[in-house]
Design a protein around this motif. Structure first.
Motif, mmCIF file in Angstrom:
data_model
loop_
_atom_site.group_PDB
_atom_site.id
_atom_site.type_symbol
_atom_site.label_atom_id
_atom_site.label_comp_id
_atom_site.label_asym_id
_atom_site.label_seq_id
_atom_site.Cartn_x
_atom_site.Cartn_y
_atom_site.Cartn_z
ATOM 1 N N GLN A 174 0.850 -1.182 0.000
ATOM 2 C CA GLN A 174 0.000 0.000 0.000
ATOM 3 C C GLN A 174 0.895 1.244 0.000
ATOM 4 N N ASP A 175 0.276 2.394 -0.183
ATOM 5 C CA ASP A 175 1.035 3.650 -0.210
ATOM 6 C C ASP A 175 1.884 3.795 1.048
ATOM 7 N N GLY A 176 3.163 4.102 0.849
ATOM 8 C CA GLY A 176 4.066 4.294 1.974
ATOM 9 C C GLY A 176 4.781 3.042 2.425
ATOM 10 N N ASP A 177 4.300 1.884 1.984
ATOM 11 C CA ASP A 177 4.947 0.631 2.351
ATOM 12 C C ASP A 177 5.928 0.214 1.259
ATOM 13 N N ALA A 178 6.845 -0.687 1.611
ATOM 14 C CA ALA A 178 7.810 -1.208 0.653
ATOM 15 C C ALA A 178 7.642 -2.717 0.534
ATOM 16 N N SER A 192 12.802 1.854 -5.742
ATOM 17 C CA SER A 192 11.435 1.739 -6.262
ATOM 18 C C SER A 192 11.469 1.401 -7.742
ATOM 19 N N ALA A 205 7.444 0.951 -4.207
ATOM 20 C CA ALA A 205 8.627 0.967 -3.353
ATOM 21 C C ALA A 205 9.009 -0.462 -2.979
#
Length: 297
Positions: A174-178, A192, A205
């Motif tokens: 999800q957004d912000g996770d890698a 990324s 990412a």
């Protein structure tokens, strides 16, 4: 100019020394050394710098070797073709090919070529570095997206593209996770991937959990569920079709192209021409699916 002396000069230049040339060809060292000296005297040029244990081409020697080696090969092939009545190509063909292409396809390509041309000996070296074809005695080099080189000519015979894939058990971040990732040299310095989507480029990412030098090893690790990776679609298309891998997106980058390169010369080497035709038959459209067909399930 004495063509025999010129031919012996090229032997010494190609092998990097009189002793090495003598051992490789069975020719007497004294004869090779004398012929080179006679050629230097006839030209009024020093072709080699001679040290206590080394023999190095001068700038004039490099120029003569680069321009005369191909011409001598053409002369040998022309006389051989005339003597044989213009029959099938024969002799040795040396090829340098990248590791992944060699692992996927080169064994089968080489076997098919050998069966078609039994009078030829095919020698393939798998390496990703950019070889000096003249200095190292290669007739053909297969390279991925090669840099422009005025001394070489060639043609693109196959195209591929990069995709980001993962095992079904790896969740897309999800957004912000890698995402956990299986890294390769192509990913060095990155954190990324940018993939295409209908809404425009999207960023994924990642954080490497493994770094592997072979793309085949990367694929195997991804199939085991170690993480996501950026791989050529030809290498994973069957796994995607079978559901063993999930497609996260096409990498937002130009397609890769495999080129067959050979030294620029007026007449195309008959052995090289035969192998180029063999590549064309193997990859008539030059698509990733044609390369994927070489991979066993």
């Amino acid at each position: 100019m004495d063509l025999l002396a010129l031919a012996d000069f090229n032997l010494v230049a190609r092998h990097g020394g009189v002793g090495k040339a003598a051992r490789a060809t069975g020719r007497p060292k004294a004869t090779l050394s004398r012929r080179v000296t006679e050629l230097e005297a006839a030209l009024g040029l020093r072709l080699f710098e001679r040290g206590a244990r080394t023999l190095k081409l001068t700038q004039e020697g490099k120029t003569l070797h680069a321009r005369s080696a191909a011409l001598l090969t053409e002369l040998e092939e022309t006389t051989a073709a005339i003597a044989s009545g213009g029959g099938e190509p024969r002799g040795k063909l040396r090829i340098s090919a990248p590791l992944l292409f060699s692992q996927i396809a080169m064994g089968k390509l080489a076997a098919g070529f050998s069966l078609q041309y039994p009078d030829m000996v095919l020698e393939v070296t798998s390496e990703d570095r950019s070889v000096d074809m003249v200095e190292e005695g290669y007739d053909l080099a297969i390279r991925v997206n090669p840099h422009a080189d005025e001394s070489l000519i060639g043609r693109a015979f196959l195209h591929d593209r990069l995709v980001v894939v993962a095992g079904p058990g790896v969740a897309r971040p999800q957004d912000g996770d890698a995402a956990p990732a299986v890294g390769h040299g192509l990913d060095k310095g990155r954190s990324s991937w940018i993939v295409k989507s209908e809404a425009g480029p999207k960023t994924i990412a990642f954080a490497p959990v493994l770094n592997l030098s072979s793309l085949v090893m990367v694929r195997d690790a991804v199939l085991m569920g170690a993480g996501a990776a950026r791989l050529p679609v030809s290498l994973v298309s069957r796994d995607l079709a079978a559901g063993r891998l999930v497609h996260w997106g096409d990498v937002d980058a130009p397609d890769t192209a495999l080129w067959a390169l050979y030294p620029s010369r007026r007449l195309l080497n008959a052995r090289v021409s035969a192998f180029l035709d063999h590549l064309k038959r193997a990859f008539p459209k030059g698509t990733p699916d044609e390369l994927a067909a070489f991979i066993e399930l």
